[in-house]
Design a protein around this motif. Structure first.
Motif, PDB file in Angstrom:
ATOM      1  N   SER A 143       0.386  -1.142  -0.022  1.00 55.04           N
ATOM      2  CA  SER A 143       0.004   0.160   0.406  1.00 55.04           C
ATOM      3  C   SER A 143       0.765   1.105  -0.143  1.00 55.04           C
ATOM      4  O   SER A 143       0.349   2.196  -0.630  1.00 55.04           O
ATOM      5  CB  SER A 143      -1.166  -0.201   0.860  1.00 55.04           C
ATOM      6  OG  SER A 143      -0.280  -0.443   2.156  1.00 55.04           O
ATOM      7  N   GLU A 194      -5.317  -7.941   3.697  1.00 55.24           N
ATOM      8  CA  GLU A 194      -5.043  -7.272   2.799  1.00 55.24           C
ATOM      9  C   GLU A 194      -4.329  -7.099   1.634  1.00 55.24           C
ATOM     10  O   GLU A 194      -4.694  -6.080   0.921  1.00 55.24           O
ATOM     11  CB  GLU A 194      -4.536  -6.563   4.166  1.00 55.24           C
ATOM     12  CG  GLU A 194      -3.124  -6.733   4.765  1.00 55.24           C
ATOM     13  CD  GLU A 194      -2.518  -8.000   5.124  1.00 55.24           C
ATOM     14  OE1 GLU A 194      -1.288  -8.472   6.141  1.00 55.24           O
ATOM     15  OE2 GLU A 194      -3.644  -8.762   5.514  1.00 55.24           O
ATOM     16  N   THR A 251      -7.530  -7.601  -1.354  1.00 50.76           N
ATOM     17  CA  THR A 251      -8.572  -6.762  -1.584  1.00 50.76           C
ATOM     18  C   THR A 251      -8.629  -6.031  -3.002  1.00 50.76           C
ATOM     19  O   THR A 251      -7.281  -5.983  -3.672  1.00 50.76           O
ATOM     20  CB  THR A 251      -8.842  -5.723  -0.205  1.00 50.76           C
ATOM     21  OG1 THR A 251      -6.953  -4.546  -0.513  1.00 50.76           O
ATOM     22  CG2 THR A 251      -8.056  -6.324   1.082  1.00 50.76           C
ATOM     23  N   GLU A 252      -9.683  -5.676  -3.261  1.00 54.26           N
ATOM     24  CA  GLU A 252     -10.165  -4.838  -4.313  1.00 54.26           C
ATOM     25  C   GLU A 252      -8.688  -3.485  -4.478  1.00 54.26           C
ATOM     26  O   GLU A 252      -8.306  -3.452  -5.413  1.00 54.26           O
ATOM     27  CB  GLU A 252     -10.971  -4.073  -4.330  1.00 54.26           C
ATOM     28  CG  GLU A 252     -12.220  -5.820  -4.452  1.00 54.26           C
ATOM     29  CD  GLU A 252     -14.272  -5.406  -5.103  1.00 54.26           C
ATOM     30  OE1 GLU A 252     -13.795  -3.760  -5.281  1.00 54.26           O
ATOM     31  OE2 GLU A 252     -14.947  -5.145  -4.929  1.00 54.26           O
ATOM     32  N   GLU A 253      -8.616  -2.666  -2.942  1.00 52.12           N
ATOM     33  CA  GLU A 253      -8.234  -1.422  -3.487  1.00 52.12           C
ATOM     34  C   GLU A 253      -6.801  -2.534  -3.514  1.00 52.12           C
ATOM     35  O   GLU A 253      -5.535  -2.090  -4.618  1.00 52.12           O
ATOM     36  CB  GLU A 253      -7.822  -1.039  -2.212  1.00 52.12           C
ATOM     37  CG  GLU A 253      -9.142  -0.500  -1.552  1.00 52.12           C
ATOM     38  CD  GLU A 253     -10.709  -2.144  -1.446  1.00 52.12           C
ATOM     39  OE1 GLU A 253     -11.819  -1.105  -1.417  1.00 52.12           O
ATOM     40  OE2 GLU A 253     -10.315  -3.103  -0.848  1.00 52.12           O
ATOM     41  N   ALA A 254      -6.243  -3.769  -2.969  1.00 53.31           N
ATOM     42  CA  ALA A 254      -4.719  -3.381  -2.867  1.00 53.31           C
ATOM     43  C   ALA A 254      -4.135  -4.664  -4.328  1.00 53.31           C
ATOM     44  O   ALA A 254      -2.860  -4.089  -5.155  1.00 53.31           O
ATOM     45  CB  ALA A 254      -4.350  -4.639  -2.849  1.00 53.31           C
ATOM     46  N   ALA A 300      -6.102  -3.471  -7.162  1.00 58.76           N
ATOM     47  CA  ALA A 300      -6.060  -2.193  -8.245  1.00 58.76           C
ATOM     48  C   ALA A 300      -4.831  -1.340  -8.129  1.00 58.76           C
ATOM     49  O   ALA A 300      -3.851  -1.397  -8.816  1.00 58.76           O
ATOM     50  CB  ALA A 300      -7.535  -0.865  -7.599  1.00 58.76           C
ATOM     51  N   HIS A 301      -4.316  -1.483  -6.432  1.00 59.05           N
ATOM     52  CA  HIS A 301      -3.044  -1.042  -6.463  1.00 59.05           C
ATOM     53  C   HIS A 301      -2.545  -0.901  -6.739  1.00 59.05           C
ATOM     54  O   HIS A 301      -0.806  -0.168  -8.201  1.00 59.05           O
ATOM     55  CB  HIS A 301      -2.558  -0.506  -5.074  1.00 59.05           C
ATOM     56  CG  HIS A 301      -1.482   0.754  -4.779  1.00 59.05           C
ATOM     57  ND1 HIS A 301      -1.498   1.422  -5.254  1.00 59.05           N
ATOM     58  CD2 HIS A 301      -0.090  -0.034  -4.310  1.00 59.05           C
ATOM     59  CE1 HIS A 301      -0.191   1.792  -4.949  1.00 59.05           C
ATOM     60  NE2 HIS A 301       0.435   1.187  -4.455  1.00 59.05           N
ATOM     61  N   LYS A 359      -1.416  -0.433 -11.738  1.00 57.78           N
ATOM     62  CA  LYS A 359      -2.084   0.454 -12.095  1.00 57.78           C
ATOM     63  C   LYS A 359      -0.257   0.516 -12.345  1.00 57.78           C
ATOM     64  O   LYS A 359       0.515   1.056 -13.087  1.00 57.78           O
ATOM     65  CB  LYS A 359      -2.181   1.395 -11.141  1.00 57.78           C
ATOM     66  CG  LYS A 359      -1.344   1.659  -9.885  1.00 57.78           C
ATOM     67  CD  LYS A 359      -1.734   2.519  -9.199  1.00 57.78           C
ATOM     68  CE  LYS A 359      -0.753   3.529  -8.007  1.00 57.78           C
ATOM     69  NZ  LYS A 359      -1.306   4.486  -7.404  1.00 57.78           N
ATOM     70  N   THR A 371     -12.104  -8.389 -10.333  1.00 54.16           N
ATOM     71  CA  THR A 371     -11.544  -7.020  -9.877  1.00 54.16           C
ATOM     72  C   THR A 371     -10.360  -6.591 -10.331  1.00 54.16           C
ATOM     73  O   THR A 371     -10.442  -5.853 -11.547  1.00 54.16           O
ATOM     74  CB  THR A 371     -10.251  -7.468  -7.937  1.00 54.16           C
ATOM     75  OG1 THR A 371     -11.724  -7.449  -7.434  1.00 54.16           O
ATOM     76  CG2 THR A 371      -9.700  -5.764  -8.241  1.00 54.16           C
ATOM     77  N   SER A 406     -10.700  -4.086 -14.133  1.00 49.34           N
ATOM     78  CA  SER A 406      -9.681  -3.021 -14.428  1.00 49.34           C
ATOM     79  C   SER A 406      -9.420  -2.883 -16.451  1.00 49.34           C
ATOM     80  O   SER A 406      -8.458  -2.625 -16.614  1.00 49.34           O
ATOM     81  CB  SER A 406      -9.226  -2.664 -13.730  1.00 49.34           C
ATOM     82  OG  SER A 406      -8.892  -3.003 -12.247  1.00 49.34           O
TER      83      SER A 406
END
Length: 230
Positions: free
Chosen positions: A141, A164, A167-170, A172-173, A176, A196, A200
């Motif tokens: 993160s 953790e 997750t979708e956030e991890a 997606a990060h 990128k 996910t 994307s």
């Protein structure tokens, strides 16, 4: 607490009692790294003709096994390698030196890695004229870079033990940092991960898993470039 474990193919891995998981598959650390990351990831990407340089981002650098195999492969095939590993809890060179991974790569690669690795935690270093390594000593993160990569090795601990990281956030990060046409590869395959990646804009593929797993996941970031089949 960390302790060495011998896996089914005779290669070693490390058991992390705090997480409750091995760094690699108990069915074969070497087999898993070669199958999932080297063959299904790097070699798959290099199925495009004329590539002379490749950049790899690894999430979960760990013992450095995936890196070592990638260096050896690229050296054999005259490919320039630029490699970044993310590792929140770096192992010492002394600890890594006990893995026995010197059996799977040349002496020059092994020796240069052990010397360069501590410095790579601070800045990019060259193992040789065709290989650069930087190891980001931080959580996923907290990782940021202006660079984008051809291949991403996603080698975090399993979602049951380190949710953790999945997750979708991890995810997606992570993606990128993937170039258009780049390849994301991991040993796992879950419904949430597939959704996910698809949301994307990545093309998701199931591939045969390493020993002990029926399937694994590979995804390609929006491109019409055709790659050779496994």
């Amino acid at each position: 607490m960390l302790e060495f474990v011998t896996t089914a193919d005779g290669s070693k891995t490390i058991y992390n009692s705090e997480i409750g998981e091995n760094y690699h598959s108990k069915h074969g650390a070497l087999q898993e790294s070669r199958h999932v990351f080297l063959n299904s990831g790097l070699n798959y990407f290099l199925g495009r003709k004329g590539i002379k340089e490749v950049s790899i981002l690894e999430v979960g650098f760990g013992t450095g096994l995936n890196f070592l195999l990638s260096v050896e492969y690229c050296a054999t095939n005259n490919i320039i390698l630029k490699y970044t590993g993310i590792e929140a809890y770096p192992l010492s060179s002394e600890f890594i030196s006990q893995t026995g991974y010197d059996l799977y790569v040349s002496a020059s690669v092994w020796d240069s890695f052990l010397k360069a690795y501590p410095h790579s935690l601070k800045h990019s270093v060259s193992l040789n004229p065709a290989c650069q390594l930087q190891t980001a000593d931080c959580k996923l993160s907290d990782f940021n870079s202006e660079k984008q990569y051809d291949v991403i090795y996603f080698d975090a601990f399993a979602s049951a033990n380190q949710p953790e990281m999945w997750t979708e956030e991890a995810i997606a990060h992570t993606i990128k940092f993937l170039k258009p046409g780049g390849v994301f590869v991991t040993y796992a395959i879950t419904g949430n991960l597939k959704r996910t990646l698809k949301s994307s804009g990545l093309r998701v593929e199931k591939a045969p898993g390493a020993p002990g797993k029926r399937e694994m996941l590979r995804a390609i970031k929006g491109t019409d470039v055709q790659l050779e089949s496994l």
